[in-house]
Design a protein around this motif. Structure first.
Motif, PDB file in Angstrom:
ATOM      1  N   LYS A  90       2.239   7.784   8.096  1.00 49.37           N
ATOM      2  CA  LYS A  90       0.874   7.682   7.553  1.00 49.37           C
ATOM      3  C   LYS A  90       0.848   7.852   6.038  1.00 49.37           C
ATOM      4  O   LYS A  90      -0.026   7.290   5.369  1.00 49.37           O
ATOM      5  CB  LYS A  90      -0.042   8.693   8.223  1.00 49.37           C
ATOM      6  CG  LYS A  90       0.352  10.150   8.001  1.00 49.37           C
ATOM      7  CD  LYS A  90      -0.635  11.054   8.715  1.00 49.37           C
ATOM      8  CE  LYS A  90      -0.292  12.535   8.465  1.00 49.37           C
ATOM      9  NZ  LYS A  90      -1.264  13.425   9.152  1.00 49.37           N
ATOM     10  N   ASP A  91       1.808   8.594   5.475  1.00 53.56           N
ATOM     11  CA  ASP A  91       1.850   8.740   4.020  1.00 53.56           C
ATOM     12  C   ASP A  91       2.192   7.419   3.337  1.00 53.56           C
ATOM     13  O   ASP A  91       1.608   7.074   2.302  1.00 53.56           O
ATOM     14  CB  ASP A  91       2.880   9.811   3.638  1.00 53.56           C
ATOM     15  CG  ASP A  91       2.480  11.198   4.120  1.00 53.56           C
ATOM     16  OD1 ASP A  91       1.262  11.407   4.308  1.00 53.56           O
ATOM     17  OD2 ASP A  91       3.367  12.054   4.299  1.00 53.56           O
ATOM     18  N   VAL A  92       3.129   6.682   3.937  1.00 53.31           N
ATOM     19  CA  VAL A  92       3.492   5.365   3.391  1.00 53.31           C
ATOM     20  C   VAL A  92       2.320   4.398   3.541  1.00 53.31           C
ATOM     21  O   VAL A  92       2.016   3.618   2.636  1.00 53.31           O
ATOM     22  CB  VAL A  92       4.743   4.816   4.100  1.00 53.31           C
ATOM     23  CG1 VAL A  92       5.043   3.394   3.639  1.00 53.31           C
ATOM     24  CG2 VAL A  92       5.938   5.725   3.843  1.00 53.31           C
ATOM     25  N   ALA A  93       1.648   4.454   4.683  1.00 52.55           N
ATOM     26  CA  ALA A  93       0.481   3.593   4.899  1.00 52.55           C
ATOM     27  C   ALA A  93      -0.617   3.897   3.883  1.00 52.55           C
ATOM     28  O   ALA A  93      -1.302   2.988   3.391  1.00 52.55           O
ATOM     29  CB  ALA A  93      -0.047   3.780   6.318  1.00 52.55           C
ATOM     30  N   ALA A  94      -0.788   5.172   3.543  1.00 48.41           N
ATOM     31  CA  ALA A  94      -1.798   5.549   2.555  1.00 48.41           C
ATOM     32  C   ALA A  94      -1.464   4.980   1.187  1.00 48.41           C
ATOM     33  O   ALA A  94      -2.340   4.471   0.471  1.00 48.41           O
ATOM     34  CB  ALA A  94      -1.921   7.073   2.485  1.00 48.41           C
ATOM     35  N   LYS A  95      -0.189   5.055   0.796  1.00 45.48           N
ATOM     36  CA  LYS A  95       0.226   4.513  -0.492  1.00 45.48           C
ATOM     37  C   LYS A  95       0.009   3.002  -0.545  1.00 45.48           C
ATOM     38  O   LYS A  95      -0.436   2.459  -1.559  1.00 45.48           O
ATOM     39  CB  LYS A  95       1.695   4.841  -0.750  1.00 45.48           C
ATOM     40  CG  LYS A  95       1.954   6.322  -0.988  1.00 45.48           C
ATOM     41  CD  LYS A  95       3.448   6.586  -1.215  1.00 45.48           C
ATOM     42  CE  LYS A  95       3.704   8.073  -1.440  1.00 45.48           C
ATOM     43  NZ  LYS A  95       5.149   8.355  -1.624  1.00 45.48           N
ATOM     44  N   GLU A  96       0.307   2.306   0.561  1.00 42.08           N
ATOM     45  CA  GLU A  96       0.091   0.856   0.618  1.00 42.08           C
ATOM     46  C   GLU A  96      -1.401   0.532   0.519  1.00 42.08           C
ATOM     47  O   GLU A  96      -1.789  -0.432  -0.161  1.00 42.08           O
ATOM     48  CB  GLU A  96       0.680   0.289   1.916  1.00 42.08           C
ATOM     49  CG  GLU A  96       2.200   0.354   1.989  1.00 42.08           C
ATOM     50  CD  GLU A  96       2.721  -0.171   3.308  1.00 42.08           C
ATOM     51  OE1 GLU A  96       1.895  -0.415   4.222  1.00 42.08           O
ATOM     52  OE2 GLU A  96       3.954  -0.343   3.438  1.00 42.08           O
ATOM     53  N   PHE A  97      -2.227   1.321   1.199  1.00 42.98           N
ATOM     54  CA  PHE A  97      -3.676   1.082   1.169  1.00 42.98           C
ATOM     55  C   PHE A  97      -4.224   1.278  -0.238  1.00 42.98           C
ATOM     56  O   PHE A  97      -5.033   0.475  -0.726  1.00 42.98           O
ATOM     57  CB  PHE A  97      -4.370   2.036   2.145  1.00 42.98           C
ATOM     58  CG  PHE A  97      -5.857   1.869   2.194  1.00 42.98           C
ATOM     59  CD1 PHE A  97      -6.437   0.902   2.997  1.00 42.98           C
ATOM     60  CD2 PHE A  97      -6.701   2.680   1.431  1.00 42.98           C
ATOM     61  CE1 PHE A  97      -7.815   0.736   3.045  1.00 42.98           C
ATOM     62  CE2 PHE A  97      -8.075   2.522   1.461  1.00 42.98           C
ATOM     63  CZ  PHE A  97      -8.631   1.554   2.277  1.00 42.98           C
ATOM     64  N   ILE A  98      -3.777   2.333  -0.907  1.00 40.43           N
ATOM     65  CA  ILE A  98      -4.249   2.610  -2.267  1.00 40.43           C
ATOM     66  C   ILE A  98      -3.786   1.519  -3.231  1.00 40.43           C
ATOM     67  O   ILE A  98      -4.535   1.085  -4.118  1.00 40.43           O
ATOM     68  CB  ILE A  98      -3.744   3.990  -2.722  1.00 40.43           C
ATOM     69  CG1 ILE A  98      -4.399   5.092  -1.887  1.00 40.43           C
ATOM     70  CG2 ILE A  98      -4.016   4.210  -4.208  1.00 40.43           C
ATOM     71  CD1 ILE A  98      -3.834   6.477  -2.126  1.00 40.43           C
ATOM     72  N   ALA A  99      -2.536   1.031  -3.055  1.00 41.03           N
ATOM     73  CA  ALA A  99      -2.019  -0.024  -3.929  1.00 41.03           C
ATOM     74  C   ALA A  99      -2.790  -1.323  -3.752  1.00 41.03           C
ATOM     75  O   ALA A  99      -3.004  -2.075  -4.712  1.00 41.03           O
ATOM     76  CB  ALA A  99      -0.532  -0.246  -3.635  1.00 41.03           C
ATOM     77  N   GLU A 100      -3.247  -1.608  -2.522  1.00 42.59           N
ATOM     78  CA  GLU A 100      -3.983  -2.843  -2.258  1.00 42.59           C
ATOM     79  C   GLU A 100      -5.438  -2.758  -2.704  1.00 42.59           C
ATOM     80  O   GLU A 100      -5.985  -3.720  -3.247  1.00 42.59           O
ATOM     81  CB  GLU A 100      -3.917  -3.169  -0.760  1.00 42.59           C
ATOM     82  CG  GLU A 100      -2.527  -3.587  -0.280  1.00 42.59           C
ATOM     83  CD  GLU A 100      -2.507  -3.842   1.209  1.00 42.59           C
ATOM     84  OE1 GLU A 100      -3.578  -3.711   1.845  1.00 42.59           O
ATOM     85  OE2 GLU A 100      -1.416  -4.165   1.737  1.00 42.59           O
ATOM     86  N   THR A 101      -6.078  -1.627  -2.445  1.00 37.08           N
ATOM     87  CA  THR A 101      -7.517  -1.508  -2.712  1.00 37.08           C
ATOM     88  C   THR A 101      -7.833  -0.863  -4.054  1.00 37.08           C
ATOM     89  O   THR A 101      -8.980  -0.941  -4.519  1.00 37.08           O
ATOM     90  CB  THR A 101      -8.186  -0.676  -1.603  1.00 37.08           C
ATOM     91  OG1 THR A 101      -7.621   0.651  -1.600  1.00 37.08           O
ATOM     92  CG2 THR A 101      -7.964  -1.320  -0.241  1.00 37.08           C
TER      93      THR A 101
END
Length: 293
Positions: A90-101
């Motif tokens: 979930k930490d990696v998913a959070a970083k990806e979400f922040i980078a996209e949005t």
């Protein structure tokens, strides 16, 4: 100076060879596009991902058992005996979400609400809406899987567009093949026009139709074979040039189907050369003397 005698089966063949080579090259080019597009479609389908979000607070042992359970499903894509499943914390998913949005939700939420997940790639034959829905339902029944998501509308749109592309390419190839047959018939008929009186003379001295036709057919077969070989050489040269300028094309090659296509082009050249010559010669064999003039 003595006039050079005409030999049966000899006629101007440069234009025939050029026309047939060009026609076979176009057919082969369409075939190559079909092969490349099929490989591209397979690549798109096999890289389409489902996301399986997991229950919270699963330990390492449960995650390992869950991944093994999912990997045993028949719809999971396997390459080199390895199931295409990747774990995303979930930490990696959070970083990806922040980078996209470009929005950091942790600042106002105070915690990471996302879940650990598995990214799953499926076999190509499951790339349709009904089967994807069945896969989704099956995965959600596994203990430890919270929810499975995928882009539903995207699959239908891709499949519809693929069907349209194949229909257009098939229609174009069929029209091109008809044009080739008509063109070669007319070209060979014009080339044999200079031999019509020689054919008539051989008939008058008792030569059979088979004896007259044989050298023409042999020449037509040879021309078709030679045109096919030249067309294949040009196609391979064009393919290598395209790969050199666009290296990404190398991953979409299918050597087995490409070899079958090249063999088919040579075979098609032989068939067209034979049939067109046979039809043209038979036409002159059936004409009367007045019609020959």
């Amino acid at each position: 100076m003595a006039r050079k005698k005409k030999k049966v089966g000899t006629y101007p063949s440069g234009m025939i060879l050029f026309s047939l080579t060009l026609a076979l090259f176009l057919v082969g080019f369409c075939g190559m596009l079909a092969i490349q597009s099929k490989r591209l479609v397979t690549y798109i389908r096999e890289n389409y991902e489902m996301r399986a979000f997991l229950d919270k607070d699963l330990d390492t042992r449960k995650l390992t058992r869950l991944q093994r359970t999912i990997a045993e499903r028949p719809y999971i894509l396997k390459t080199s005996d390895s199931a295409q499943i990747s774990f995303v914390p979930k930490d990696v998913a959070a970083k990806e979400f922040i980078a996209e949005t470009k929005e950091d939700f942790s600042k106002f939420l105070g915690e990471n609400p996302l879940r650990d997940s598995y990214r799953i790639k499926l076999n190509e034959e499951y790339f349709e809406e009904t089967k994807l829905q069945q896969v989704k339902e099956d995965l959600e029944q596994i203990d430890g899987v919270f929810e499975v998501v995928y882009q539903e509308n995207l699959v239908d749109n891709i499949n519809r567009n693929i069907t349209k592309i194949y229909a257009v390419m098939s229609a174009f190839a069929l029209i091109l093949l008809i044009i080739i047959v008509v063109l070669m018939n007319n070209t060979i008929r014009l080339a044999l026009h200079s031999q019509r009186m020689l054919i008539r003379s051989m008939q008058l001295v008792g030569a059979t139709n088979g004896f007259i036709t044989r050298p023409f057919l042999a020449r037509g077969i040879w021309q078709g074979f030679l045109a096919g070989v030249i067309a294949v050489a040009l196609l391979l040269a064009a393919l290598q040039l395209a790969i050199r300028n666009l290296p990404e094309l190398a991953m979409f090659q299918d050597p087995e189907k490409l070899a079958m296509l090249m063999a088919g082009i040579v075979g098609l050249g032989v068939i067209i050369g034979f049939l067109s010559t046979y039809q043209a010669v038979n036409r002159y064999l059936g004409l009367s003397l007045d019609e020959l003039y």
